[in-house]
Design an enzyme around this catalytic site. Structure first.
Site, PDB file in Angstrom:
ATOM      1  NE  ARG A   1     -32.356  41.575   0.249  1.00 56.54           N
ATOM      2  CZ  ARG A   1     -31.757  40.628  -0.331  1.00 56.54           C
ATOM      3  NH1 ARG A   1     -30.555  40.765  -0.512  1.00 56.54           N
ATOM      4  NH2 ARG A   1     -32.306  39.445  -0.546  1.00 56.54           N
TER       5      ARG A   1
ATOM      6  CD  GLU B   1     -34.514  27.862  -8.757  1.00 54.59           C
ATOM      7  OE1 GLU B   1     -34.508  28.828  -8.207  1.00 54.59           O
ATOM      8  OE2 GLU B   1     -34.931  27.806  -9.811  1.00 54.59           O
TER       9      GLU B   1
HETATM   10  P1  AMP Z   1     -36.786  32.736  -0.823  1.00 52.90           P
HETATM   11  O1  AMP Z   1     -37.066  31.988  -2.254  1.00 52.90           O
HETATM   12  O2  AMP Z   1     -38.244  32.948  -0.269  1.00 52.90           O
HETATM   13  O3  AMP Z   1     -36.365  31.566   0.226  1.00 52.90           O
HETATM   14  O4  AMP Z   1     -35.923  33.732  -0.756  1.00 52.90           O
HETATM   15  C1  AMP Z   1     -34.515  33.778  -0.261  1.00 52.90           C
HETATM   16  C2  AMP Z   1     -34.141  35.189  -0.145  1.00 52.90           C
HETATM   17  O5  AMP Z   1     -33.431  35.731  -1.394  1.00 52.90           O
HETATM   18  C3  AMP Z   1     -35.017  36.024   0.730  1.00 52.90           C
HETATM   19  O6  AMP Z   1     -34.287  36.667   1.720  1.00 52.90           O
HETATM   20  C4  AMP Z   1     -35.167  37.186  -0.262  1.00 52.90           C
HETATM   21  O7  AMP Z   1     -35.126  38.467   0.339  1.00 52.90           O
HETATM   22  C5  AMP Z   1     -34.142  37.007  -1.570  1.00 52.90           C
HETATM   23  N1  AMP Z   1     -34.861  36.911  -2.729  1.00 52.90           N
HETATM   24  C6  AMP Z   1     -35.525  35.931  -3.521  1.00 52.90           C
HETATM   25  N2  AMP Z   1     -35.915  36.133  -4.630  1.00 52.90           N
HETATM   26  C7  AMP Z   1     -35.940  37.533  -4.905  1.00 52.90           C
HETATM   27  C8  AMP Z   1     -36.234  38.383  -5.835  1.00 52.90           C
HETATM   28  N3  AMP Z   1     -36.863  38.220  -6.845  1.00 52.90           N
HETATM   29  N4  AMP Z   1     -36.027  39.774  -5.562  1.00 52.90           N
HETATM   30  C9  AMP Z   1     -35.580  40.014  -4.367  1.00 52.90           C
HETATM   31  N5  AMP Z   1     -35.343  39.317  -3.380  1.00 52.90           N
HETATM   32  C10 AMP Z   1     -35.326  38.070  -3.484  1.00 52.90           C
END
Ligand code: AMP
Length: 174
Positions: free
Chosen positions: A61, A98
């Site tokens: 994205r 996680e």
């Molecule tokens: P992160 O936890 O910041 O490492 O997120 C990992 C990836 O998952 C990122 O590219 C976010 O775009 C996506 N992501 C994680 N949580 C969400 C959420 N609640 N809604 C949309 N995208 C998410």
């Protein structure tokens, strides 16, 4: 269009991809030309005077607005992808998620010491993915690294992953 209107247009999808996660679905924003135009202009105004030479987009994205901004800033576009997707010689980094681990890669010849880099993804959640991408880009000894998201989940405190010398911006906050 403004930040508040954009926030209202993001679709909330409960329990995706796992139970308990409220997924912020930006496809409802990307489908509208007025939203694309607003995001594109906001990002351009934020970074037009930063001397950015390469925009790194995070799969998948992050590719959408990263490529658009690269064109507007007269910069190049560089993909960061999950392991095994990029065809040529890569640098890679493995990071803790996680549940389990993940590895992301970037082409070995994608960046150099003269680059000023903006790394972009659609959303900042825990920040694990972006922190890994920053560490991957640091391996190229680039001049400066900026980090940007369209949306940030403030309550997950993902920003705490980044050093003070890295400027982090997000257009909308939850
Ligand atoms: P992160 O936890 O910041 O490492 O997120 C990992 C990836 O998952 C990122 O590219 C976010 O775009 C996506 N992501 C994680 N949580 C969400 C959420 N609640 N809604 C949309 N995208 C998410």
């Amino acid at each position: 269009m403004n930040a508040e209107e954009l926030k209202k247009l993001v679709r909330n999808v409960p329990d995706f991809p796992n139970e308990g996660i409220m997924f912020k679905d930006l496809t409802t924003v990307f489908i509208r030309h007025d939203c694309l135009e607003w995001i594109s202009e906001e990002l351009y105004n934020l970074y037009k005077d930063c001397g950015i030479t390469k925009i790194v987009g995070i799969e998948s994205r992050g590719f959408i607005m990263a490529a658009n901004l690269a064109i507007k800033l007269n910069a190049g576009f560089v993909p960061v992808r999950k392991k095994g997707k990029l065809p040529a010689k890569c640098r890679e980094i493995t990071y803790q998620k996680e549940y389990g681990k993940d590895t992301i890669q970037i082409h070995m010849d994608a960046l150099n010491e003269d680059d000023v880099v903006l790394i972009h993804d659609d959303l900042l959640a825990t920040g694990g993915t972006m922190a890994a991408a920053v560490n991957l880009v640091k391996k190229f000894n680039v001049k400066k690294i900026y980090v940007n998201f369209i949306a940030e989940l403030d309550y997950l405190k993902g920003r705490s992953n980044f050093d003070n010398n890295i400027e982090v911006t997000s257009l909308i906050h939850y």
